[in-house]
Design a protein around this motif. Structure first.
Motif, mmCIF file in Angstrom:
data_model
loop_
_atom_site.group_PDB
_atom_site.id
_atom_site.type_symbol
_atom_site.label_atom_id
_atom_site.label_comp_id
_atom_site.label_asym_id
_atom_site.label_seq_id
_atom_site.Cartn_x
_atom_site.Cartn_y
_atom_site.Cartn_z
ATOM 1 N N LEU A 65 41.333 80.089 101.592
ATOM 2 C CA LEU A 65 41.798 79.094 102.362
ATOM 3 C C LEU A 65 42.744 79.699 103.577
ATOM 4 O O LEU A 65 42.756 79.154 104.741
ATOM 5 N N LEU A 66 43.384 80.911 103.311
ATOM 6 C CA LEU A 66 44.080 81.413 104.462
ATOM 7 C C LEU A 66 42.992 82.001 105.427
ATOM 8 O O LEU A 66 43.229 81.745 106.741
ATOM 9 N N GLY A 67 41.841 82.642 104.971
ATOM 10 C CA GLY A 67 41.027 82.927 105.808
ATOM 11 C C GLY A 67 40.340 81.900 106.949
ATOM 12 O O GLY A 67 40.061 82.007 108.007
ATOM 13 N N THR A 68 40.237 80.657 106.317
ATOM 14 C CA THR A 68 39.433 79.333 106.941
ATOM 15 C C THR A 68 40.594 78.995 107.846
ATOM 16 O O THR A 68 40.268 78.703 109.139
ATOM 17 N N ALA A 69 41.663 78.879 107.385
ATOM 18 C CA ALA A 69 42.872 78.475 108.340
ATOM 19 C C ALA A 69 43.023 79.516 109.600
ATOM 20 O O ALA A 69 43.334 78.913 110.736
ATOM 21 N N LEU A 70 43.052 80.899 109.351
ATOM 22 C CA LEU A 70 43.274 81.648 110.369
ATOM 23 C C LEU A 70 41.851 81.497 111.352
ATOM 24 O O LEU A 70 42.130 81.657 112.711
ATOM 25 N N ALA A 71 40.589 81.321 111.066
ATOM 26 C CA ALA A 71 39.685 81.150 111.842
ATOM 27 C C ALA A 71 39.751 79.902 112.603
ATOM 28 O O ALA A 71 39.467 79.743 113.918
ATOM 29 N N VAL A 72 40.144 78.758 111.840
ATOM 30 C CA VAL A 72 40.476 77.632 112.716
ATOM 31 C C VAL A 72 41.564 77.537 113.792
ATOM 32 O O VAL A 72 41.210 77.104 114.855
ATOM 33 N N LEU A 73 42.537 78.430 113.286
ATOM 34 C CA LEU A 73 43.553 78.555 114.385
ATOM 35 C C LEU A 73 43.196 79.582 115.509
ATOM 36 O O LEU A 73 43.484 79.071 116.861
ATOM 37 N N HIS A 74 42.025 80.518 115.280
ATOM 38 C CA HIS A 74 41.576 81.219 116.132
ATOM 39 C C HIS A 74 40.822 80.412 117.218
ATOM 40 O O HIS A 74 40.687 80.532 118.573
ATOM 41 N N LEU A 75 40.002 79.501 116.643
ATOM 42 C CA LEU A 75 39.030 78.455 117.437
ATOM 43 C C LEU A 75 39.694 77.726 118.244
ATOM 44 O O LEU A 75 39.483 77.309 119.367
ATOM 45 N N ALA A 76 41.057 77.007 117.640
ATOM 46 C CA ALA A 76 41.798 76.300 118.395
ATOM 47 C C ALA A 76 42.402 76.838 119.553
ATOM 48 O O ALA A 76 42.737 76.234 120.582
ATOM 49 N N THR A 77 42.618 78.236 119.650
ATOM 50 C CA THR A 77 43.526 78.808 120.683
ATOM 51 C C THR A 77 42.769 79.716 121.584
ATOM 52 O O THR A 77 43.487 79.994 122.587
ATOM 53 N N SER A 78 41.474 79.761 121.262
ATOM 54 C CA SER A 78 40.980 80.539 122.190
ATOM 55 C C SER A 78 40.081 79.924 123.450
ATOM 56 O O SER A 78 39.950 78.756 123.151
#
Length: 127
Positions: A65-78
């Motif tokens: 879940l941490l890896g998924t959250a990091l990926a979603v955060l990266h997608l949202a901010t890139s």
């Protein structure tokens, strides 16, 4: 080489820059979660005798879940799209990887609960 030249080379994709770092981190965390989940399932099946399957299952769910959250955060901010060097494709790949890790951990937890119940029934008889 001046600092501006180095930044230009990094922006052109010659060096892994800040744009890809978040996606690589999410990929790494997701992959570690999949490995932990796989090992937890192997512990439940009895192929590995070291460690606790429940602890591995909880860890796999958390790391996934941490890896998924990091990926979603990266997608949202890139900014930009796929192929711009911002690591968006890596983040898109990291999302299902993290979800797979969480699913493996959940499966290990379910199997370990079932195995514990069967062991209790063997010792005490049907409850």
């Amino acid at each position: 080489m001046r600092a501006t030249d180095a930044l230009t080379v990094a922006a052109e994709g010659g060096v892994i820059g800040d744009g890809r770092t978040g996606a690589n981190l999410a990929l790494g965390v997701g992959l570690i979660g999949v490995i932990i989940g796989w090992l937890a399932l192997a512990r439940v099946a009895g192929r590995i005798r070291i460690g606790n399957a429940r602890t591995g299952g909880v860890a796999a769910v958390g790391v996934g879940l941490l890896g998924t959250a990091l990926a979603v955060l990266h997608l949202a901010t890139s900014s930009g799209g796929p192929g711009t060097g911002n690591g968006m494709v890596g983040a898109v790949v990291a999302i299902p990887l993290g979800l797979i890790a969480a699913a493996l951990g959940r499966r290990a937890l379910t199997r370990s609960r079932h195995a514990a119940r069967l062991e209790r029934e063997r010792e005490l008889g049907p409850v």
